[in-house]
Scaffold this active site. Structure first.
Site, PDB file in Angstrom:
ATOM      1  N   PHE A 149       0.848  -1.205   0.000  1.00 15.80           N
ATOM      2  CA  PHE A 149       0.000   0.000   0.000  1.00 15.80           C
ATOM      3  C   PHE A 149       0.876   1.245   0.000  1.00 15.80           C
ATOM      4  O   PHE A 149       1.744   1.396   0.856  1.00 15.80           O
ATOM      5  CB  PHE A 149      -0.930   0.030   1.215  1.00 15.80           C
ATOM      6  CG  PHE A 149      -1.847   1.231   1.208  1.00 15.80           C
ATOM      7  CD1 PHE A 149      -2.999   1.235   0.429  1.00 15.80           C
ATOM      8  CD2 PHE A 149      -1.539   2.373   1.934  1.00 15.80           C
ATOM      9  CE1 PHE A 149      -3.827   2.356   0.403  1.00 15.80           C
ATOM     10  CE2 PHE A 149      -2.358   3.492   1.903  1.00 15.80           C
ATOM     11  CZ  PHE A 149      -3.510   3.478   1.128  1.00 15.80           C
TER      12      PHE A 149
ATOM     13  N   ASP B  42       9.149   2.799   1.639  1.00 16.97           N
ATOM     14  CA  ASP B  42       7.978   3.510   2.134  1.00 16.97           C
ATOM     15  C   ASP B  42       7.875   3.226   3.636  1.00 16.97           C
ATOM     16  O   ASP B  42       7.380   2.182   4.056  1.00 16.97           O
ATOM     17  CB  ASP B  42       6.732   3.034   1.382  1.00 16.97           C
ATOM     18  CG  ASP B  42       5.460   3.713   1.876  1.00 16.97           C
ATOM     19  OD1 ASP B  42       5.471   4.274   2.992  1.00 16.97           O
ATOM     20  OD2 ASP B  42       4.452   3.667   1.148  1.00 16.97           O
TER      21      ASP B  42
ATOM     22  N   LYS C   6       2.603   9.747   8.582  1.00 16.71           N
ATOM     23  CA  LYS C   6       1.883   9.281   9.775  1.00 16.71           C
ATOM     24  C   LYS C   6       2.426   9.776  11.125  1.00 16.71           C
ATOM     25  O   LYS C   6       2.067  10.853  11.562  1.00 16.71           O
ATOM     26  CB  LYS C   6       1.767   7.754   9.737  1.00 16.71           C
ATOM     27  CG  LYS C   6       0.810   7.285   8.629  1.00 16.71           C
ATOM     28  CD  LYS C   6       0.264   5.898   8.872  1.00 16.71           C
ATOM     29  CE  LYS C   6      -0.913   5.588   7.965  1.00 16.71           C
ATOM     30  NZ  LYS C   6      -0.545   5.081   6.643  1.00 16.71           N
TER      31      LYS C   6
HETATM   32  C1  LIG Z   1      -0.858   5.375   5.227  1.00 19.44           C
HETATM   33  C2  LIG Z   1       0.155   4.970   4.212  1.00 19.44           C
HETATM   34  C3  LIG Z   1       0.304   5.671   3.011  1.00 19.44           C
HETATM   35  C4  LIG Z   1      -0.596   6.830   2.649  1.00 19.44           C
HETATM   36  O1  LIG Z   1      -0.447   7.881   3.526  1.00 19.44           O
HETATM   37  P1  LIG Z   1      -1.565   9.051   3.579  1.00 19.44           P
HETATM   38  O2  LIG Z   1      -1.047   9.987   4.625  1.00 19.44           O
HETATM   39  O3  LIG Z   1      -2.855   8.405   3.921  1.00 19.44           O
HETATM   40  O4  LIG Z   1      -1.601   9.689   2.252  1.00 19.44           O
HETATM   41  C5  LIG Z   1       1.291   5.263   2.145  1.00 19.44           C
HETATM   42  N1  LIG Z   1       2.101   4.212   2.439  1.00 19.44           N
HETATM   43  C6  LIG Z   1       1.998   3.521   3.588  1.00 19.44           C
HETATM   44  C7  LIG Z   1       2.937   2.395   3.871  1.00 19.44           C
HETATM   45  C8  LIG Z   1       1.004   3.863   4.510  1.00 19.44           C
HETATM   46  O5  LIG Z   1       0.868   3.147   5.633  1.00 19.44           O
END
Ligand SMILES: *Cc1c(COP(=O)(O)O)cnc(C)c1O
Length: 414
Positions: A155, A240, A269
């Site tokens: 994701f 990421d 986050k």
């Molecule tokens: C939450 C998340 C995203 C997206 O972040 P947003 O702040 O919702 O745009 C991307 N990559 C990972 C691994 C995430 O947990």
């Protein structure tokens, strides 16, 4: 002093004072918002430490922290002070002007990474990944590389660029096809990665542990192999760390467990402790892939969000929260692993970032039963319950959940 003034002064503006009941707010939510989220089950009105209160005055132990965001818990004095002072001094500058908090934050992130690099500040995780993706595209164009590799079930966000990297068909396919050549490999399979990454590959996007897929860690050695594959082929290794960094696993960054260094790192986050912020870090030569004019954001580098992030980083360091997360996470994982229950298959993850894995797809029922018992957890997958509490959650609070968890599971199997 009127009742209302007193309540505001003490910072306890409750749902009763706002005047709307939970039921009516949920109804109005449903009528006013697009149906993409459905209607969430609880209306939150305030928080304190690792507790939150709903509109009916019920208290919950917050074991999800707004999806691994509220790293210092709620209403932390350091965060309140940093944000209040900054918003009362200079709330916004735009990228037409320099502000001090953004400079301090970029320098601080680089010093925590211990590797030279350059930072771009954004407002969310998805935007941090968009930045990384544009860097990968530019790097690919200048070196004749034509495709990107990402992991199945990964994701990376919901905008079209980030979505094209997201390996979950159910959220991607209905909005495709996408103009980028992204090739998906099974997560954790080093041989599959080696097969997929050639000298035509511009970048490999991976999560250190797959968060939204259900807190799924890779086998040991996977990231050492990924680093080597990228070194040999010249593909950028983009990690990421939007969910995994800023102390969540007991290190500042999850990749520090593996002793590797990525080329590009994305953060969001937990970085802002609840204030919106994202960061994309280009390490080494990747820090100068962009030239003037290649990217930008009006709100990026916003001084209030940067001040919040600095307060989060300072507090984690000052209060020794990395060690606390390791200890609290170990106790939580061991405590869950020790529970013998027909609905519980086991636990996975590291630090305060775990999934209780169920023997059947009952995570939504477990989430609801936990909520009734006063604990907020998240049915991240049909068969997995995510637990990602604030980093300040005490051992006693973790103990209270461990004590309650068997009965919560039994309520579902009853
Ligand atoms: C939450 C998340 C995203 C997206 O972040 P947003 O702040 O919702 O745009 C991307 N990559 C990972 C691994 C995430 O947990």
């Amino acid at each position: 002093m009127s009742e209302v003034t007193g309540a505001i002064t003490s910072g306890h503006l409750g749902g009763d004072l706002l005047g709307a009941s939970a039921a009516s707010l949920k109804e109005r939510f449903e009528a006013a918002f697009m149906p993409n989220y459905g209607v969430p089950p609880v209306v939150l009105v305030r928080g304190e430490g690792s507790y939150v209160w709903d509109a009916d005055g019920r208290r919950y132990l917050d074991l999800i922290a707004g999806i691994a965001v509220s790293s210092l818990g709620h209403r932390h004095p350091a965060l309140v002070r940093a944000v209040s002072e900054q918003v009362g001094t200079l709330a916004h500058s735009s990228n037409l002007f320099v502000n001090e908090p953004e400079v301090l934050l970029a320098e601080r992130l680089l010093s925590l990474l211990k590797v030279p690099g350059r930072v771009f500040l954004a407002n969310s995780g998805t935007e941090a990944n968009e930045c990384a993706l544009k860097m990968a595209i530019k790097y690919g164009r200048t070196t004749g590389r034509k495709y990107i590799v990402a992991a199945e079930n990964g994701f990376h966000g919901r905008t079209l660029g980030a979505l094209s990297l997201t390996g979950k068909a159910s959220i991607r396919d209905q909005f495709g096809p996408f103009p980028l050549d992204v090739r998906f490999v099974p997560y954790g399979d080093a041989d599959a990665l080696k097969q997929a990454v050639s000298q035509d590959c511009a970048a490999v996007f991976l999560e250190p542990t797959q968060g939204e897929a259900g807190v799924v860690p890779p086998p040991a050695g996977y990231f050492t192999a990924a680093r080597e594959i990228c070194d040999v082929t010249g593909a950028l290794l983009v990690l990421d760390e939007i969910q995994s960094a800023i102390g969540r696993t007991g290190h500042w960054f999850a990749h520090q467990h593996d002793g590797i260094v990525p080329d590009v790192l994305t953060l969001a986050k937990g970085l802002g402790g609840g204030m919106p912020i994202g960061a994309c870090v280009g390490l080494g030569d990747s820090g100068t892939i962009f030239a003037k004019g290649d990217h930008g954001s009006t709100f990026g580098g916003n001084p209030v969000s940067a001040a919040a992030a600095l307060a989060v980083l300072d507090t984690i360091e000052r209060d020794g929260l990395l060690d606390h997360v390791s200890e609290a996470g170990r106790r939580l994982a061991e405590g869950i692993a020790a529970i013998r229950h027909p609905l519980l298959a086991g636990v996975r993850g590291r630090g305060l970032w775990l999934a209780a894995v169920l023997t059947r797809d009952a995570a939504a029922d477990v989430q609801a039963a936990a909520q009734r018992a006063g604990f907020l957890v998240n049915a991240v997958q049909p068969g997995a319950v995510r637990i990602a509490p604030p980093l300040v959650t005490t051992l006693e609070q973790i103990g209270s959940f461990l004590e309650a968890f068997p009965a919560i599971l039994s309520e579902v199997t009853a």
